[in-house]
Design a protein around this motif. Structure first.
Motif, short mmCIF file in Angstrom:
data_model
loop_
_atom_site.label_atom_id
_atom_site.label_comp_id
_atom_site.label_asym_id
_atom_site.label_seq_id
_atom_site.Cartn_x
_atom_site.Cartn_y
_atom_site.Cartn_z
N GLY A 128 0.85 -1.19 0.00
CA GLY A 128 0.00 0.00 0.00
C GLY A 128 0.88 1.23 0.00
O GLY A 128 1.83 1.33 0.78
N VAL A 129 0.57 2.17 -0.87
CA VAL A 129 1.41 3.35 -1.08
C VAL A 129 0.62 4.61 -0.76
O VAL A 129 -0.53 4.73 -1.20
CB VAL A 129 1.85 3.41 -2.57
CG1 VAL A 129 2.39 4.77 -2.93
CG2 VAL A 129 2.86 2.32 -2.87
N ILE A 130 1.21 5.50 0.00
CA ILE A 130 0.63 6.84 0.18
C ILE A 130 1.46 7.83 -0.61
O ILE A 130 2.67 7.95 -0.40
CB ILE A 130 0.62 7.27 1.66
CG1 ILE A 130 -0.20 6.32 2.53
CG2 ILE A 130 0.13 8.70 1.79
CD1 ILE A 130 -1.68 6.50 2.45
N LEU A 131 0.81 8.52 -1.55
CA LEU A 131 1.44 9.61 -2.28
C LEU A 131 0.65 10.87 -1.98
O LEU A 131 -0.43 11.07 -2.56
CB LEU A 131 1.41 9.35 -3.80
CG LEU A 131 2.31 8.28 -4.38
CD1 LEU A 131 1.96 8.09 -5.86
CD2 LEU A 131 3.78 8.65 -4.25
N GLY A 132 1.13 11.67 -1.07
CA GLY A 132 0.39 12.87 -0.70
C GLY A 132 1.36 13.94 -0.27
O GLY A 132 2.37 14.17 -0.93
N THR A 133 1.07 14.56 0.87
CA THR A 133 2.00 15.55 1.43
C THR A 133 3.34 14.88 1.70
O THR A 133 4.39 15.47 1.57
CB THR A 133 1.44 16.12 2.74
OG1 THR A 133 0.08 16.45 2.51
CG2 THR A 133 2.20 17.34 3.18
N GLY A 244 -3.61 8.42 -1.07
CA GLY A 244 -3.13 9.79 -0.94
C GLY A 244 -3.61 10.62 -2.12
O GLY A 244 -4.10 10.08 -3.12
N GLY A 245 -3.49 11.94 -2.00
CA GLY A 245 -4.05 12.85 -3.00
C GLY A 245 -3.57 12.58 -4.42
O GLY A 245 -4.33 12.69 -5.38
N LEU A 246 -2.30 12.21 -4.58
CA LEU A 246 -1.77 12.03 -5.92
C LEU A 246 -2.21 10.72 -6.57
O LEU A 246 -2.01 10.53 -7.77
CB LEU A 246 -0.22 12.13 -5.92
CG LEU A 246 0.29 13.58 -5.98
CD1 LEU A 246 0.09 14.28 -4.66
CD2 LEU A 246 1.74 13.64 -6.39
N VAL A 274 -3.03 -0.32 -8.80
CA VAL A 274 -4.45 0.06 -8.83
C VAL A 274 -4.75 1.18 -7.84
O VAL A 274 -4.06 1.32 -6.82
CB VAL A 274 -5.35 -1.15 -8.51
CG1 VAL A 274 -5.15 -2.26 -9.54
CG2 VAL A 274 -5.09 -1.69 -7.10
N PRO A 275 -5.78 1.98 -8.10
CA PRO A 275 -6.19 2.99 -7.12
C PRO A 275 -6.88 2.34 -5.92
O PRO A 275 -7.42 1.23 -6.04
CB PRO A 275 -7.17 3.88 -7.90
CG PRO A 275 -7.64 3.06 -9.04
CD PRO A 275 -6.59 2.03 -9.33
N ASN A 276 -6.87 3.03 -4.81
CA ASN A 276 -7.53 2.52 -3.60
C ASN A 276 -9.05 2.45 -3.81
O ASN A 276 -9.60 3.14 -4.67
CB ASN A 276 -7.20 3.41 -2.41
CG ASN A 276 -7.75 4.79 -2.59
OD1 ASN A 276 -8.91 5.05 -2.34
ND2 ASN A 276 -6.91 5.70 -3.10
N ALA A 277 -9.71 1.65 -2.99
CA ALA A 277 -11.16 1.52 -3.08
C ALA A 277 -11.87 2.22 -1.92
O ALA A 277 -13.07 2.44 -1.99
CB ALA A 277 -11.55 0.04 -3.08
N LEU A 278 -11.15 2.55 -0.86
CA LEU A 278 -11.81 3.06 0.35
C LEU A 278 -11.67 4.56 0.53
O LEU A 278 -12.25 5.13 1.46
CB LEU A 278 -11.24 2.34 1.58
CG LEU A 278 -11.41 0.82 1.59
CD1 LEU A 278 -10.66 0.20 2.76
CD2 LEU A 278 -12.88 0.43 1.64
N GLY A 279 -10.91 5.21 -0.35
CA GLY A 279 -10.78 6.67 -0.29
C GLY A 279 -10.24 7.14 1.05
O GLY A 279 -9.41 6.48 1.68
#
Ligand SMILES: [Zn+2]
Length: 294
Positions: A128-133, A244-246, A274-279
């Motif tokens: 799982g990847v977070i791309l945000g701040t 994340g936002g990106l 793939v994009p996340n499903a749970l936002g």
């Protein structure tokens, strides 16, 4: 049995009661971090007290937070809510709430939620990847979080991929986070002569033919490919889920994926990206799931 999860953010604290797949009760309060550490503990206790009647039997409370948690003494590091850094948050929360607490960083909570209830469902190993701040990551193996004996598993945001790159708050240069975070993309666009606009706007400008935005986005996508290929070559996950936002940038799933394929140690890339499903709910759902077996 209903579970309680709390997502401790820099501006808001969100708590849910999770019953099966669905968040049943939600409470949100402002963190008011400028009022200090003890106040934040009080705010978390208020959220848990409001949820408690809806989950009276929850024996463990899961809490997600930005920053990394020391495996040695449970102290927090690298949190953008700086009054938490160096404090024994885990022990203090257990004392304040009077129940066992499982504390994890927000990227691990995101990965756990997506692996069990979201886009990673049914896959044996999920990255799982977070791309945000910031840029974070979490690893879930057979529906269980793998955080590692030093509690740093999945922290690809601080892989240094360019010794001449920008300085990072962690003390090194050229970390993935300094290149792939939203602020990093926006800063590169400004440095290239573009306007001070959001990452989403930069992507929109690139799509409509703006030469500066195209060059900056191509460069971003190439670095995304190089950085994620390093992870894929080590972990070989069954799926990579972006959050994340990106993660809303569609370009990551086409050209971004092709860039990963270019750099991965294989003649093809079969890993779904793939994009996340749970936002936005993934973090708090993951926090609730910390207290359970799959
Ligand atoms: Zn770093």
């Amino acid at each position: 049995m209903p579970l309680i999860g709390v997502d401790l953010g820099g501006t808001k604290i969100e708590g849910i009661v999770l019953d099966g797949l669905a968040p049943r009760q939600r409470v949100r309060v402002a963190t008011e971090r400028e009022r200090g550490y003890d106040h934040i503990l009080d705010r978390i206790a208020e959220v848990v007290a409001a949820l408690r009647p809806h989950a009276p039997d929850a024996a463990v409370i899961g809490i997600g937070t930005p920053g990394s948690i020391s495996a040695r003494d449970g102290r927090l590091k690298n949190s953008n809510t700086t009054c938490l850094n160096g404090r024994p948050l885990h022990a203090d929360l257990e004392a304040r709430l009077g129940v066992p607490v499982r504390l994890e960083n927000d990227a691990n909570c995101f990965a756990l939620a997506e692996a069990r209830h979201g886009a990673g469902r049914g896959h044996e190993v999920v990255f799982g990847v977070i791309l945000g701040t910031g840029v974070g990551g979490g690893i879930v193996v057979r529906s269980q979080l793998w955080s590692g004996p030093q509690h740093i598993a999945g922290e690809w945001g601080h892989h240094a991929i360019d010794p001449a790159g920008p300085e990072c708050y962690c003390g090194r240069r050229g970390c993935v986070e300094t290149m792939l975070s939203g602020p990093a993309l926006e800063a590169r666009h400004r440095a290239a002569g573009g306007a001070a606009v959001s990452a989403a706007e930069i992507a929109a400008r690139a799509a409509s033919g703006d030469a500066i935005a195209i060059a900056v986005v191509e460069d971003y996508v190439d670095r995304f490919g190089r950085a994620l290929a390093n992870v894929v070559s080590i972990l070989d996950p069954a799926v990579v889920v972006l959050g994340g936002g990106l993660s809303n940038l569609g370009i990551l799933y086409g050209p971004g994926r092709e860039a990963v394929a270019r750099y991965v140690f294989n003649d093809e890339l079969r890993t779904p990206i793939v994009p996340n499903a749970l936002g936005d709910s993934a973090g708090v759902i993951g926090a609730a799931l910390l207290s359970t077996a799959p």
